[in-house]
Design a protein around this motif. Structure first.
Motif, PDB file in Angstrom:
ATOM      1  N   GLN A 337      38.311  52.298  55.586  1.00  0.00           N
ATOM      2  CA  GLN A 337      38.531  52.103  56.701  1.00  0.00           C
ATOM      3  C   GLN A 337      39.658  52.769  57.650  1.00  0.00           C
ATOM      4  N   ALA A 338      41.000  52.739  57.041  1.00  0.00           N
ATOM      5  CA  ALA A 338      42.077  53.553  57.394  1.00  0.00           C
ATOM      6  C   ALA A 338      41.744  54.892  57.590  1.00  0.00           C
ATOM      7  N   ALA A 339      41.139  55.188  56.261  1.00  0.00           N
ATOM      8  CA  ALA A 339      40.973  56.884  56.525  1.00  0.00           C
ATOM      9  C   ALA A 339      40.044  57.191  57.539  1.00  0.00           C
ATOM     10  N   ASP A 340      39.115  56.399  57.514  1.00  0.00           N
ATOM     11  CA  ASP A 340      38.013  56.667  58.633  1.00  0.00           C
ATOM     12  C   ASP A 340      38.549  56.797  59.959  1.00  0.00           C
ATOM     13  N   PHE A 341      39.376  55.951  60.243  1.00  0.00           N
ATOM     14  CA  PHE A 341      40.211  55.478  61.461  1.00  0.00           C
ATOM     15  C   PHE A 341      40.897  57.019  61.915  1.00  0.00           C
ATOM     16  N   VAL A 342      41.663  57.390  60.737  1.00  0.00           N
ATOM     17  CA  VAL A 342      42.669  58.446  61.052  1.00  0.00           C
ATOM     18  C   VAL A 342      41.689  59.792  61.261  1.00  0.00           C
ATOM     19  N   GLN A 343      40.671  60.033  60.463  1.00  0.00           N
ATOM     20  CA  GLN A 343      39.744  61.257  60.574  1.00  0.00           C
ATOM     21  C   GLN A 343      38.755  60.993  61.823  1.00  0.00           C
ATOM     22  N   GLY A 344      38.751  59.933  62.268  1.00  0.00           N
ATOM     23  CA  GLY A 344      38.149  59.856  63.838  1.00  0.00           C
ATOM     24  C   GLY A 344      39.090  60.368  64.889  1.00  0.00           C
ATOM     25  N   LEU A 345      40.367  60.141  64.848  1.00  0.00           N
ATOM     26  CA  LEU A 345      41.372  60.452  65.850  1.00  0.00           C
ATOM     27  C   LEU A 345      41.370  62.171  65.535  1.00  0.00           C
ATOM     28  N   ILE A 346      41.319  62.454  64.341  1.00  0.00           N
ATOM     29  CA  ILE A 346      41.353  64.113  64.165  1.00  0.00           C
ATOM     30  C   ILE A 346      40.071  64.745  64.675  1.00  0.00           C
ATOM     31  N   ASP A 347      39.022  64.144  64.360  1.00  0.00           N
ATOM     32  CA  ASP A 347      37.744  64.652  65.050  1.00  0.00           C
ATOM     33  C   ASP A 347      37.813  64.756  66.403  1.00  0.00           C
ATOM     34  N   ASP A 348      38.340  63.491  67.184  1.00  0.00           N
ATOM     35  CA  ASP A 348      38.412  63.492  68.698  1.00  0.00           C
ATOM     36  C   ASP A 348      39.196  64.573  69.148  1.00  0.00           C
ATOM     37  N   ALA A 349      40.266  64.774  68.795  1.00  0.00           N
ATOM     38  CA  ALA A 349      41.373  65.897  69.010  1.00  0.00           C
ATOM     39  C   ALA A 349      40.722  67.192  68.894  1.00  0.00           C
ATOM     40  N   ILE A 350      40.137  67.699  67.733  1.00  0.00           N
ATOM     41  CA  ILE A 350      39.239  68.725  67.706  1.00  0.00           C
ATOM     42  C   ILE A 350      38.352  69.064  68.793  1.00  0.00           C
ATOM     43  N   ASP A 351      37.357  67.928  68.910  1.00  0.00           N
ATOM     44  CA  ASP A 351      36.116  68.041  69.968  1.00  0.00           C
ATOM     45  C   ASP A 351      36.828  68.156  71.061  1.00  0.00           C
ATOM     46  N   LYS A 352      37.940  67.917  71.490  1.00  0.00           N
ATOM     47  CA  LYS A 352      38.375  68.038  72.838  1.00  0.00           C
ATOM     48  C   LYS A 352      39.174  69.430  72.973  1.00  0.00           C
ATOM     49  N   GLY A 353      39.333  70.003  72.022  1.00  0.00           N
ATOM     50  CA  GLY A 353      40.018  71.518  71.781  1.00  0.00           C
ATOM     51  C   GLY A 353      41.518  71.544  71.231  1.00  0.00           C
ATOM     52  N   ALA A 354      41.821  70.339  70.594  1.00  0.00           N
ATOM     53  CA  ALA A 354      42.896  70.841  69.473  1.00  0.00           C
ATOM     54  C   ALA A 354      42.921  72.146  68.617  1.00  0.00           C
ATOM     55  N   VAL A 355      43.762  72.737  68.358  1.00  0.00           N
ATOM     56  CA  VAL A 355      43.834  73.504  67.313  1.00  0.00           C
ATOM     57  C   VAL A 355      44.362  73.078  65.664  1.00  0.00           C
ATOM     58  N   VAL A 356      43.648  72.966  64.909  1.00  0.00           N
ATOM     59  CA  VAL A 356      44.129  72.752  63.552  1.00  0.00           C
ATOM     60  C   VAL A 356      44.865  73.679  62.935  1.00  0.00           C
ATOM     61  N   VAL A 357      46.147  73.642  62.568  1.00  0.00           N
ATOM     62  CA  VAL A 357      47.157  74.273  62.194  1.00  0.00           C
ATOM     63  C   VAL A 357      47.018  74.334  60.585  1.00  0.00           C
ATOM     64  N   THR A 358      47.024  73.286  60.110  1.00  0.00           N
ATOM     65  CA  THR A 358      46.702  72.903  58.565  1.00  0.00           C
ATOM     66  C   THR A 358      46.175  71.578  58.335  1.00  0.00           C
ATOM     67  N   GLY A 359      45.356  71.267  57.447  1.00  0.00           N
ATOM     68  CA  GLY A 359      44.801  70.049  56.983  1.00  0.00           C
ATOM     69  C   GLY A 359      43.525  69.700  57.438  1.00  0.00           C
ATOM     70  N   ASN A 360      42.920  68.697  57.930  1.00  0.00           N
ATOM     71  CA  ASN A 360      41.771  68.434  57.974  1.00  0.00           C
ATOM     72  C   ASN A 360      40.776  68.347  57.022  1.00  0.00           C
ATOM     73  N   LYS A 361      41.437  68.012  55.925  1.00  0.00           N
ATOM     74  CA  LYS A 361      40.768  68.115  54.568  1.00  0.00           C
ATOM     75  C   LYS A 361      40.725  66.553  54.080  1.00  0.00           C
ATOM     76  N   ARG A 362      39.482  66.166  53.521  1.00  0.00           N
ATOM     77  CA  ARG A 362      39.524  64.739  53.017  1.00  0.00           C
ATOM     78  C   ARG A 362      38.841  64.596  51.826  1.00  0.00           C
ATOM     79  N   ASP A 363      39.204  63.600  50.967  1.00  0.00           N
ATOM     80  CA  ASP A 363      38.637  63.284  49.651  1.00  0.00           C
ATOM     81  C   ASP A 363      38.644  61.777  49.534  1.00  0.00           C
ATOM     82  N   ARG A 364      37.877  61.102  50.052  1.00  0.00           N
ATOM     83  CA  ARG A 364      37.636  59.625  49.815  1.00  0.00           C
ATOM     84  C   ARG A 364      38.967  59.077  51.011  1.00  0.00           C
ATOM     85  N   ASN A 365      39.789  58.438  50.171  1.00  0.00           N
ATOM     86  CA  ASN A 365      40.899  57.871  50.949  1.00  0.00           C
ATOM     87  C   ASN A 365      41.888  58.769  51.245  1.00  0.00           C
TER      88      ASN A 365
END
Ligand code: NAP
Ligand code: G3P
Length: 484
Positions: A337-365
């Motif tokens: 649940q915690a991992a889903d929440f954080v991923q949701g924040l990342i996805d929202d930022a990217i959807d609104k134009g944020a630039v991924v410098v590094t990361g946005n990779k996930r393996d389960r938790n």
């Protein structure tokens, strides 16, 4: 170390100095955040058992309040010694249960030992005061007030998952040394570690009933505990939503709340960018950012933003990511649940134009440390607490804009300011709405004798060793009417 044939950890209630299974005959399975399998079970306490625990605590507290400070001290020193003697075993359980690296878990136990010992020393040197009546107009020399601090009674200590031993002992030690009894409710995902801490406490032979371990989901037993008429003070550490809920439920009793945060790392144009980058990455990604005092946003002056982002990426690239068994800094988050929440924040930022410098990779938790540049105020990550490895870069053009953005947050735990201009540092610090401001250092609670404060939605009241002892006592005045 953890053997492959993991033996399931069993936790029982600790009531009136005895270990027992709950009459509810219900248990809660604890799943390791990185093994993804059950590692133990904790009891789901009944309301009747809560009543019993509080009754035992009330009886024990009356006698404990009469014990001398030296008598109290002897038990706390034994507790600290037992924790130290069992450090490796306790640290292994912390690692298994909350996914903290073994070294960090061992450091947590060592820090707790130091904390308990310092509580004793501090309490032994906290003296009251006397006051003369004639210092007030019309007052008489024959009146002398003796002002002492006395215990509140039964303290309900509720702790979070991320420091399952240290943030629990940070409540129990001052409460006990001040002469109170304790009802200890650990985070469910942390209760196995809390049980190991209480096992060490049991070896210190505190009076039966003085400390009681009650386990069960906060959502099920929390309100009953908080509203119980036998509770005289609540010390809570956890999320803001939970704290707000609890504050509305508690009666007219003293309450200390240490809650969430969105600590800004403020980088001025004159900052030592290399040092700032080191401090920011350490502050943001230690234990995957699962720290209330983690740096959770970077407010950087436009003129140095590109250079800072490059330096931050270089620091992130050096982080060890993976299992806590390998000593990783960035480890799997506490649950899916915690991992889903954080991923949701990342996805929202990217959807609104944020630039991924590094990361946005996930393996389960496990979420890889993620740095997002050009984060704007319409993005959730600009304002919400991820409690995970996602760090937004927000570019600013002036100190005034920095202060406005920092204070626009609902949180006010800490802030870091990186600058070579000490006058500017103090000028900004004086305007930041936070419990503490770090100048040229990462945000953090320690050292533990410093006052630790959250304002706005980050908390109420003060922790820190002396402040915690004071918060679990009240003043009592005895007036001598002398015949002079
Ligand atoms: P949490 O979900 O709020 O839980 C904290 C504690 O409250 C747990 O023991 C939980 O029990 C209990 N609880 C839940 N509902 C309750 C209720 N209705 N009544 C009474 N107790 C209740 O927080 P967490 O996930 O453990 O920790 C993460 C959060 O805590 C983050 O927001 C972080 O910023 C904050 N935190 C703040 C500090 C600080 O010093 N300011 C330190 C550490 C963490 P269950 O586990 O059974 O639900
Ligand atoms: O989230 C726990 C909070 O107390 C942070 O402690 O020492 O990691 O800053 P620390």
């Amino acid at each position: 170390m953890v053997s492959n044939t993991l033996t399931l950890l069993a936790s029982e209630l600790y009531i009136n100095g005895e270990w027992k299974k709950s009459k509810s005959e219900q248990t809660i399975e604890i799943t390791s955040p990185y093994l993804y399998k059950g590692i133990g079970k904790v009891q789901a306490i009944t309301q009747q058992e809560v009543d019993e625990a509080i009754s035992f605590a009330q009886v024990a507290q009356k006698e404990w309040a009469q014990a001398s400070l030296q008598q109290r001290a002897s038990h706390l020193y034994k507790w600290a010694d037992a924790l130290l003697a069992n450090k490796d075993e306790i640290a292994t359980v912390i690692m298994l249960e909350v996914g903290k690296s073994l070294n960090d878990a061992k450091s947590e136990v060592s820090r707790t030992v130091d904390f308990i010992r310092y509580v004793v020393e501090e309490a032994l040197h906290m003296h009251g005061e006397s006051m003369r009546g004639d210092s007030f107009p019309g007052g008489s020399k024959s009146k002398v007030a003796i002002v002492e601090r006395v215990p509140l009674g039964v303290v309900l200590a509720i702790s979070p998952f991320n420091y399952p031993v240290n943030l629990a002992a940070a409540k129990l030690a001052p409460a006990l040394m001040a002469g109170n009894a304790v009802i200890f409710k650990p985070a469910t995902q942390g209760a196995l570690s809390g049980t190991k801490m209480i096992e060490a406490l049991h070896l210190a032979e505190f009076p039966k009933g003085l400390v009681n371990l009650v386990t069960g989901r906060g959502s099920e037993i929390g309100d009953y505990l908080v509203e119980h008429k036998g509770i005289d003070m609540i010390s809570f550490t956890g999320g803001t939503d939970t704290g707000l809920h609890l504050a509305k439920k508690s009666a007219m009793i003293p309450l200390v709340l240490e809650l969430g945060g969105k600590d800004p790392g403020i980088v001025r144009q004159d900052a030592d960018l290399q040092e700032a980058a080191k401090q920011i990455i350490s502050g943001a990604f230690s234990y995957s950012g699962q720290r209330c005092t983690a740096i959770k946003r970077v407010l950087v002056h436009d003129s140095v933003a590109d250079e800072l982002v490059d330096l931050l990426k270089r620091e992130i690239d050096q982080l060890v990511v993976g299992s806590p068994v390998n000593g990783s800094t960035v480890v799997p988050l506490i649950d899916e649940q915690a991992a889903d929440f954080v991923q949701g924040l990342i996805d929202d930022a990217i959807d609104k134009g944020a630039v991924v410098v590094t990361g946005n990779k996930r393996d389960r938790n496990l979420l890889h440390p993620t740095l997002l540049d050009h984060v704007k105020e319409d993005m959730r990550l600009a304002w919400e607490e991820p409690f995970g490895p996602a760090l937004p870069i927000i570019r600013v053009s002036s100190d005034e804009q920095t202060i406005a953005l920092a204070n626009a947050s609902e949180f006010g735990l800490q802030a870091s300011i990186f600058t070579k201009d000490i006058n500017k540092a103090f000028a900004i610090a004086n305007q930041i709405e936070a419990g503490a401001v770090q100048i040229n250092g990462r945000t953090e609670r320690g050292p533990d004798h410093f006052p630790f404060i959250g304002v706005k939605k980050s908390g109420m009241g003060v922790q820190g060793i002396r402040k915690s002892i004071e918060s679990m006592t009240r003043e009592k005045v005895t007036v001598l009417n002398l015949s002079v």
